[in-house]
Scaffold this motif. Sequence first.
Motif, PDB file in Angstrom:
ATOM      1  N   LEU A 664       0.838  -1.203   0.000  1.00 19.89           N
ATOM      2  CA  LEU A 664       0.000   0.000   0.000  1.00 19.89           C
ATOM      3  C   LEU A 664       0.875   1.256   0.000  1.00 19.89           C
ATOM      4  O   LEU A 664       1.880   1.337   0.713  1.00 19.89           O
ATOM      5  N   LYS A 665       0.469   2.251  -0.780  1.00 19.03           N
ATOM      6  CA  LYS A 665       1.227   3.509  -0.848  1.00 19.03           C
ATOM      7  C   LYS A 665       0.908   4.400   0.346  1.00 19.03           C
ATOM      8  O   LYS A 665       1.789   5.060   0.889  1.00 19.03           O
ATOM      9  N   ASP A 666      -0.374   4.463   0.744  1.00 20.11           N
ATOM     10  CA  ASP A 666      -0.788   5.342   1.842  1.00 20.11           C
ATOM     11  C   ASP A 666      -1.767   4.593   2.747  1.00 20.11           C
ATOM     12  O   ASP A 666      -2.978   4.843   2.729  1.00 20.11           O
ATOM     13  N   PRO A 667      -1.284   3.639   3.563  1.00 20.88           N
ATOM     14  CA  PRO A 667      -2.190   2.830   4.382  1.00 20.88           C
ATOM     15  C   PRO A 667      -2.829   3.619   5.526  1.00 20.88           C
ATOM     16  O   PRO A 667      -2.152   4.401   6.204  1.00 20.88           O
ATOM     17  N   LYS A 668      -4.121   3.431   5.704  1.00 18.85           N
ATOM     18  CA  LYS A 668      -4.845   4.033   6.814  1.00 18.85           C
ATOM     19  C   LYS A 668      -5.771   2.971   7.410  1.00 18.85           C
ATOM     20  O   LYS A 668      -6.485   2.290   6.685  1.00 18.85           O
TER      21      LYS A 668
END
Length: 713
Positions: A664-668
Amino acid sequence: MVIPLIVFILRPISFESFRNQATVRILTNEGMLIGRGKNKNQTKQDWESIREYPNFVPEILQIAEDKRFEFHHGVDIFAGFNSLRSYIFSKGKRGGASTITMQLVRIQNPEIRSYPFFIRKSFEILEALRYEVWLTKSEILEAYLNSVSIHSNLVGFPSASLTLFGKHIRFLSIEETVYLTVLIRKNKPELKELSTRYDHLREKIPYSIPKLENPNELTIGISSSNKSDFGERWKGENQHFLNWIRILISKPSEEFVSSLSSELNSELHSIVNSELLGLERWNVSNASAIVLERVPGKKDELELKAMIGSKNFFEDGNGMVNGSLAYRDAGSTLKPLLYAIAIDKGHYTVNSIFSDEKYSFSLGQGGNYLPRNADLRYWGDLTLAEALGNSRNIPAVTAINQMGVITFYRFLQLAGFSHLKESPQYYGPGLALGAGGTTLLQLTRAYGSFPLKGILPKIRLGKIDNRPLYYGDSTQLFSPETAEELKFVLRDPKLRQRAFGRRSYLDFPFPVSIKTGTSKDYRNSWTVAFNENYVVGAWVGNFSGERTMDVSGSFGAGRIVQNIFRSLMKDKPKLEYNSSLTEVRNFCRFTGKLALPKCPSIVLRVRKKVILPELCDKHKEESFTSVLGVGFVYPSMGQVFLYHPSYEKKTQSIPVRIREIKTLKDPKLIWNDKEELKPSSNGDLRLPIVRGKQSLVLYDGELKKASVDFEVK
């Protein structure tokens, strides 16, 4: 005074009442006598009609015991006077005055032996008169010959003849009749006294028989030549069944014709002992085996055809332990039953996906349950069919947590596991892996539900008085569709190939469904297999509970089941399974959805008339990045955690792990649609325990990638 005596004597007597203590002759299916039942006095007593006895038997008996039997009416007055005269003129020595009828009174009323002499004699005389009023002389003789104590726990001439001489009463010789008659007065006389009594009676009878120095030579217990023959007849393979059936037969009857095949049981005994010779070096000392056969035309019963409790019933130590009825850790053998009820409850289908990953389950008491697979490896996502075929532990624990331990516990009790006396919480999720234990008989009976379309069978043990005797009652455990689906799962060698290899003892040249089980530390090795006609089960291990040297279910018990099934099917047609309720479908191994050309696929039989899942969307060329993809390893969907107020909250935190988070590039990670959490670079974190329904949603930027719902109670 006269009227009460007349009323007493005129009370009716039923001749059938004399047979209440007769013990049942227990025969195999082929008609071979393997033993007798026991009565409340723990004696052996057969009953034969007076017509079965040679004519000289009652004649010799009357010469020895009651020479005026045919002429008196229960009381021999002349013998009474002779006895009294002997008592007066022989310094208290009294001759015998009891008639055969009076002796029969004593036999039928043993409690009177403790009465004072004159009261006892008065009762004997009155009751003997009553017998003579209501019974014929022939009936009195028949009752006496079948009821008199002969030797040790042998009661009656028929049982004594079978045990001491190995023959039916109709083949009794004159010498043997004299021998038995002598034993009436004293069951175990010294040799000198026996010889004296034997010669004394021999001289009285109107038959010419030779004089014997040792009358005991007539019996098979003394003659060396006969003893070897006797030993050959009783090898012990039927003794465990015999002892068990004695407990189950409670009502008096002449004979019980069992379903047990002596020929098949002998074959099983040979197979078990042959395989144990090869397993000795692996610290294996014993084994048990059972064969159940389908009853033609019956939809809810199986027939017990063979039962081997141990390698040698007569072995010192544990030989008499019936291993087929002993409770032991069941290992993985309960998994087909677990998945059957889980499918029937709507939690899963055979193509449902499980995550075979390392994680722990909260037990709600400050501890966690960390199951492991037998190979200590984790395979990632796989279908229920593959999880069952390869006997993966973590999917099974996931299933019981999703369904609830209580649900599976109640299901097992319905399936005949009545020994589960503790609460479901006592066994916990380990119940899925055999922690509650089982017996080989319980297990084979439960597996019989699969070929019988989900019906737990009653087990036919034979016939008594032409009525079937059953073990257990039949009931519908799960649906016919579920039974057929799992029958084909356990039949498919390709599904279990990853764990058991291309060739193993689980593979057959004809259709057989099979499941193994191995308990902790390799203490118990199980295998149960079935087809449309038979259910075969085997256990291998040590009665002491000592662990074996890594003997698994497939290697230990699997070898025995393989040989038994081949023996059963050697002359039978090798028919394929019927498949009226299922159809073949091709599924993606990693999503459980209908397979596309690029999917790693698996062929399964699934029930008809069901809404099939959509086409797989993970293996299109443009979207394929990882076989497993991003997702939650744990908690699993629907998992329930228990909060214990007596323990600190920080010790009860919930573990979270995210798979493939590095892609994932921007995991939240959003908790309950409110709070954003920061997992580690490996996708791990601990979640504070909060009661109520919970949700976790994983995003990559604004794109939702995965979610999971669970609950804390």
